[in-house]
Motif scaffolding. Structure first.
Motif, PDB file in Angstrom:
ATOM      1  N   VAL A  17       6.430   0.878  -0.417  1.00 35.88           N
ATOM      2  CA  VAL A  17       7.029  -0.882  -0.144  1.00 35.88           C
ATOM      3  C   VAL A  17       7.068  -1.385  -2.198  1.00 35.88           C
ATOM      4  CG1 VAL A  17       6.749  -3.283   0.288  1.00 35.88           C
ATOM      5  CG2 VAL A  17       6.929  -0.956   2.369  1.00 35.88           C
ATOM      6  N   VAL A 140       1.858  -4.559   4.284  1.00 32.26           N
ATOM      7  CA  VAL A 140       3.139  -3.840   5.051  1.00 32.26           C
ATOM      8  C   VAL A 140       1.986  -3.485   6.245  1.00 32.26           C
ATOM      9  CG1 VAL A 140       4.013  -1.459   4.487  1.00 32.26           C
ATOM     10  CG2 VAL A 140       2.877  -3.281   2.609  1.00 32.26           C
ATOM     11  N   VAL A 169       6.076  -6.670   5.001  1.00 32.20           N
ATOM     12  CA  VAL A 169       7.309  -6.002   5.665  1.00 32.20           C
ATOM     13  C   VAL A 169       7.105  -5.217   7.229  1.00 32.20           C
ATOM     14  CG1 VAL A 169       8.405  -4.350   4.496  1.00 32.20           C
ATOM     15  CG2 VAL A 169       7.452  -6.100   3.529  1.00 32.20           C
ATOM     16  N   ASN A 171       7.060  -2.154   7.931  1.00 33.50           N
ATOM     17  CA  ASN A 171       7.874  -0.091   7.766  1.00 33.50           C
ATOM     18  C   ASN A 171       8.264   0.898   8.710  1.00 33.50           C
ATOM     19  OD1 ASN A 171       8.426   2.073   5.527  1.00 33.50           O
ATOM     20  ND2 ASN A 171       6.530   2.336   5.738  1.00 33.50           N
ATOM     21  N   GLY A 197      11.537  -8.141   4.827  1.00 37.15           N
ATOM     22  CA  GLY A 197      12.218  -6.603   5.466  1.00 37.15           C
ATOM     23  C   GLY A 197      11.794  -5.786   6.493  1.00 37.15           C
ATOM     24  N   LEU A 214      14.834  -4.871   1.284  1.00 35.75           N
ATOM     25  CA  LEU A 214      13.413  -6.106   1.126  1.00 35.75           C
ATOM     26  C   LEU A 214      14.475  -7.329   0.485  1.00 35.75           C
ATOM     27  CD1 LEU A 214      10.920  -4.281  -0.606  1.00 35.75           C
ATOM     28  CD2 LEU A 214      11.672  -4.798   1.632  1.00 35.75           C
TER      29      LEU A 214
END
Length: 226
Positions: A17, A140, A169, A171, A197, A214
């Motif tokens: 990220v 993250v 984010v 992931n 994202g 993102l």
């Protein structure tokens, strides 16, 4: 527009990220550089793989030692790796490197080590280091079983220090994770910060590909509302 990147735990995807953010900001014409204050696990040249990836993802030429002032041989908790090396991690040295990078860049992406509260020396943790920077935090979340608890506890710690969570984010780590979208929805309901994202599970993670998932413009909108 500089940010401190933390994760739910080791292996959540902080480096991917961080590199993706560097690519995204560079694509906007910004001078972007990555910073890995502390890394545990280095090669024969005393270089850490994550720090090398950060260096390559940015568009500012900086010496390796500026990007990664502390690099330890053993891939273990940083305070233990430092102890084995006979070194104490000092925040003053880290901040000197950070200021040097910040003078050359529009955006510095600071990647933390391990989880948010991992010990760095006998008294200070990664959370204390984040406070030292005083930067907005991007969380993250490694999407796998157990991530809801890890994400919400980390978010609580970020806010208790107190620091701003600028965004998060999702992931993808486990492509077979049951109820993936429902887990993401549960976090969206509970995290009062934009979802920047959703990065799907990648067999060969690559920063440029991840950057396409993102939306860094959400960070600009968030800062404009303050």
């Amino acid at each position: 527009m500089s940010y401190f990147i933390t994760g739910t735990d080791t292996g959540a995807g902080k480096t991917l990220v961080s590199c993706a953010l560097l690519r995204a900001f560079a694509a906007q014409g910004k001078r972007a550089v990555g910073f890995k204050p502390v890394a545990a696990g280095c090669d024969a040249h005393d270089h850490n793989e994550d720090a090398l990836l950060l260096r390559a993802a940015g568009n500012v030429q900086a010496a390796y030692g500026q990007i990664n002032p502390y690099c330890f041989a053993h891939a273990i908790a940083p305070h233990l790796a430092a102890r084995h090396a006979g070194v104490r991690i000092e925040f003053g040295r880290i901040m000197t490197s950070y200021r040097e990078l910040a003078a050359q860049a529009d955006t510095v992406i600071v990647e933390g080590v391990g989880g948010f509260c991992v010990p760095l020396n006998d008294r200070q943790t990664g959370a204390d280091l984040a406070v030292q920077f005083g930067l907005p935090v991007i969380l993250v979340v490694g999407m796998r079983l157990g991530c809801l608890n890890h994400a919400l506890l980390t978010l609580r710690a970020i806010r208790e220090y107190p620091l701003e969570c600028a965004g998060w984010v999702a992931n993808g780590l486990d492509e077979t994770m049951p109820a993936l979208q429902e887990n993401i929805d549960a976090l969206r309901e509970r995290i009062d910060a934009p979802l920047l994202g959703i990065i799907p599970r990648m067999r060969a993670p690559e920063a440029s590909a991840a950057a396409r998932y993102l939306d860094v413009k959400l960070l600009e909108r968030e800062s404009s509302h303050e």
